[in-house]
Design a protein around this motif. Sequence first.
Motif, PDB file in Angstrom:
ATOM      1  N   ASP A 341       7.226  -1.466  -3.051  1.00  0.00           N
ATOM      2  CA  ASP A 341       6.648  -0.254  -3.635  1.00  0.00           C
ATOM      3  C   ASP A 341       5.827  -0.547  -4.895  1.00  0.00           C
ATOM      4  OD1 ASP A 341       9.107  -0.877  -5.020  1.00  0.00           O
ATOM      5  OD2 ASP A 341       9.009   1.094  -5.955  1.00  0.00           O
ATOM      6  N   GLY A 342       6.292  -1.513  -5.706  1.00  0.00           N
ATOM      7  CA  GLY A 342       5.632  -1.787  -6.982  1.00  0.00           C
ATOM      8  C   GLY A 342       4.189  -2.219  -6.836  1.00  0.00           C
ATOM      9  N   PHE A 343       3.892  -3.049  -5.822  1.00  0.00           N
ATOM     10  CA  PHE A 343       2.527  -3.540  -5.636  1.00  0.00           C
ATOM     11  C   PHE A 343       1.598  -2.406  -5.192  1.00  0.00           C
ATOM     12  CE2 PHE A 343       4.746  -7.752  -4.456  1.00  0.00           C
ATOM     13  CZ  PHE A 343       4.875  -8.076  -5.796  1.00  0.00           C
ATOM     14  N   HIS A 344       2.109  -1.554  -4.307  1.00  0.00           N
ATOM     15  CA  HIS A 344       1.316  -0.392  -3.894  1.00  0.00           C
ATOM     16  C   HIS A 344       1.001   0.501  -5.087  1.00  0.00           C
ATOM     17  CE1 HIS A 344       2.841  -1.481   0.164  1.00  0.00           C
ATOM     18  NE2 HIS A 344       1.780  -0.839   0.619  1.00  0.00           N
ATOM     19  N   VAL A 345       2.013   0.730  -5.921  1.00  0.00           N
ATOM     20  CA  VAL A 345       1.847   1.628  -7.071  1.00  0.00           C
ATOM     21  C   VAL A 345       0.852   1.050  -8.067  1.00  0.00           C
ATOM     22  CG1 VAL A 345       3.026   2.630  -9.070  1.00  0.00           C
ATOM     23  CG2 VAL A 345       4.118   2.711  -6.828  1.00  0.00           C
ATOM     24  N   LEU A 346       0.968  -0.262  -8.357  1.00  0.00           N
ATOM     25  CA  LEU A 346       0.027  -0.890  -9.296  1.00  0.00           C
ATOM     26  C   LEU A 346      -1.407  -0.812  -8.784  1.00  0.00           C
ATOM     27  CD1 LEU A 346       1.753  -4.125 -10.689  1.00  0.00           C
ATOM     28  CD2 LEU A 346       0.767  -2.260 -12.012  1.00  0.00           C
ATOM     29  N   LEU A 347      -1.594  -1.109  -7.499  1.00  0.00           N
ATOM     30  CA  LEU A 347      -2.934  -1.045  -6.919  1.00  0.00           C
ATOM     31  C   LEU A 347      -3.467   0.387  -6.937  1.00  0.00           C
ATOM     32  CD1 LEU A 347      -5.301  -2.432  -5.534  1.00  0.00           C
ATOM     33  CD2 LEU A 347      -4.089  -2.212  -3.340  1.00  0.00           C
ATOM     34  N   SER A 348      -2.591   1.336  -6.609  1.00  0.00           N
ATOM     35  CA  SER A 348      -2.964   2.749  -6.652  1.00  0.00           C
ATOM     36  C   SER A 348      -3.362   3.153  -8.070  1.00  0.00           C
ATOM     37  CB  SER A 348      -1.794   3.610  -6.162  1.00  0.00           C
ATOM     38  OG  SER A 348      -2.076   4.981  -6.313  1.00  0.00           O
ATOM     39  N   ASN A 349      -2.614   2.668  -9.067  1.00  0.00           N
ATOM     40  CA  ASN A 349      -2.912   2.991 -10.460  1.00  0.00           C
ATOM     41  C   ASN A 349      -4.253   2.410 -10.914  1.00  0.00           C
ATOM     42  OD1 ASN A 349      -0.473   4.278 -10.529  1.00  0.00           O
ATOM     43  ND2 ASN A 349       0.564   2.778 -11.811  1.00  0.00           N
ATOM     44  N   ILE A 350      -4.563   1.208 -10.420  1.00  0.00           N
ATOM     45  CA  ILE A 350      -5.852   0.600 -10.753  1.00  0.00           C
ATOM     46  C   ILE A 350      -6.989   1.463 -10.223  1.00  0.00           C
ATOM     47  CG2 ILE A 350      -7.376  -1.344 -10.164  1.00  0.00           C
ATOM     48  CD1 ILE A 350      -4.880  -3.164 -10.459  1.00  0.00           C
ATOM     49  N   TYR A 351      -6.848   1.943  -8.981  1.00  0.00           N
ATOM     50  CA  TYR A 351      -7.881   2.825  -8.413  1.00  0.00           C
ATOM     51  C   TYR A 351      -7.944   4.143  -9.178  1.00  0.00           C
ATOM     52  CZ  TYR A 351      -8.557  -0.164  -4.301  1.00  0.00           C
ATOM     53  OH  TYR A 351      -8.876  -1.207  -3.472  1.00  0.00           O
ATOM     54  N   ALA A 352      -6.768   4.701  -9.518  1.00  0.00           N
ATOM     55  CA  ALA A 352      -6.731   5.981 -10.227  1.00  0.00           C
ATOM     56  C   ALA A 352      -7.355   5.878 -11.608  1.00  0.00           C
ATOM     57  CB  ALA A 352      -5.291   6.468 -10.341  1.00  0.00           C
ATOM     58  N   SER A 353      -7.171   4.715 -12.272  1.00  0.00           N
ATOM     59  CA  SER A 353      -7.699   4.555 -13.629  1.00  0.00           C
ATOM     60  C   SER A 353      -9.230   4.591 -13.658  1.00  0.00           C
ATOM     61  CB  SER A 353      -7.203   3.237 -14.237  1.00  0.00           C
ATOM     62  OG  SER A 353      -7.740   2.126 -13.537  1.00  0.00           O
ATOM     63  N   LYS A 354      -9.853   4.279 -12.514  1.00  0.00           N
ATOM     64  CA  LYS A 354     -11.324   4.353 -12.477  1.00  0.00           C
ATOM     65  C   LYS A 354     -11.803   5.528 -11.619  1.00  0.00           C
ATOM     66  CE  LYS A 354     -11.832   0.841  -8.814  1.00  0.00           C
ATOM     67  NZ  LYS A 354     -12.508  -0.419  -8.435  1.00  0.00           N
ATOM     68  N   GLY A 355     -10.857   6.438 -11.307  1.00  0.00           N
ATOM     69  CA  GLY A 355     -11.219   7.689 -10.615  1.00  0.00           C
ATOM     70  C   GLY A 355     -11.527   7.522  -9.146  1.00  0.00           C
TER      71      GLY A 355
END
Length: 510
Positions: A341-355
């Motif tokens: 789950d952690g890797f998915h969340v980090l990758l998702s957060n990277i995408y979210a941080s740039k909209g």
Amino acid sequence: MRDGDVAADTYTYPILLQSCSQRLGQLIHALAIKAGIELYINLQNALIHMYSICGELVAAEKLFSSGCTLDLISWNSMISGYLRCGEVEKARSLFDSMPQRDTVSWSVLISGYAQRDRFADALALFQDMQLEGIQPDETVLVSVISACTHLSALDQGAWIHAYIRKKQMKVNVILGTTLIDMYMKFGSVPNAMEVFRAMEEKGVSTWNALILGLAMNGFVKESLATFSEMKECNIVPNEITFLAVLGACRHMGLVEEGRRHFDAMSRKHGIEPTIKHYGCMVDLLGRAGKLTEAEELIANMPVPPDVSTWGALLGACKKHGDNVMGERVGRKLVDLQPEHDGFHVLLSNIYASKGSWDNVHEIRGMMRQHGVIKTPGCSMIEVKGTIHEFLAGDKTHPQSEDIEKMLDDMAKKLKMEGYAPDTREVLLDIDEEDKETTLFRHSEKIAIAFGLLTIDAPTPIRIMKNLRICNDCHMAAKLISRAYDREIVVRDRHRFHHFKQGSCSCLDYW
């Protein structure tokens, strides 16, 4: 012996059974039957133990059930066999039916509970042992202290330490090291140091626990000084020592010192770095913003990198805003370990941080497809010997109304301290007001509010968090410690944060 025509007796076979395989053990059993001595109790006990170690519970049970003169060793061996094979309930049932018990009986079951991560059961059984007036031995105390550590039960762990002192029990290397580990994992550095100084004999594991514990609690300078002292005392460091030393450098971004110790491992001490040591170096370089160098180290490692090593680099990409490398590494990790789950969340957060919300939805869709569920943030706090757990937005606690009032009071005082919510931490496509509300209901803030309500000063408010503390909660905790003049200790999944008078022991590097 047999070639010399010397007859084996009831003492010979148990000695042989101590160090033989299942097949050889069966042959020795057959010889004992042929000699007509299989019913002797010491031989039966040795056979029960041998079959249990080999996982042959049916054979062990048959011997136990057919025994006419069972003794305490028979019962304890059978209980130990059940625990060794994971049959915890059968072990407990047999324990409860014992006609009499000795210290070993209690020790075997308590240790079995602890080894099977049933820490609450281990503590409950220890309390029963105390009620029956049985004095615990070192094995019991080590298991119970370990259980206290895992359950975040500092009060009970400190009580056991007080019990050891009251009974004037000798604190050997194993017991002392376990106490140091417990206190360090509760952020009670002075208590850990007190145990260390009082120990007459210290092993390499003792020094390792101190070096690692000091580093985790933000005392990096003291941690590295302890390593130097260890070498001055002619204690030979091992692999774990260097993991602790590299961890100390990692916690404060001491890149050059970390490199020096990493090189010295093989050059001076003849210890070849393992994947964990390389992972520490990747994390050290990544946290310091040297992302390209960290990736090059992964590429040139003599051992294949594991997911933890790549995960350290991904976390560094998120921290330093390198979305290009972060996306590349994140995609690799999601492919390597689709259930994490952690890797998915980090990758998702990277995408979210740039909209990039389309990519966010894609990653969340992949999580649903693979049945991956994000681990919810959970904070624990011990009050008067009881552990209280809080999830983000939790309103299920019996004192939730009082907690909500305290949260409101905290919000007012934080504004007076100049606090502004860091809404970048809420990586959801919602408006700013909703983001602020979401932030202020993180589990550690709820736990802090409960601590302010229930723990009187000057006792520190100690909180255990299952995930890394976010930037906003870190800033809020610093300001709360100043606004309420309270010491707050938060242990997250990576390290300790000692908040006092508006500052943190990590010096904002974590």
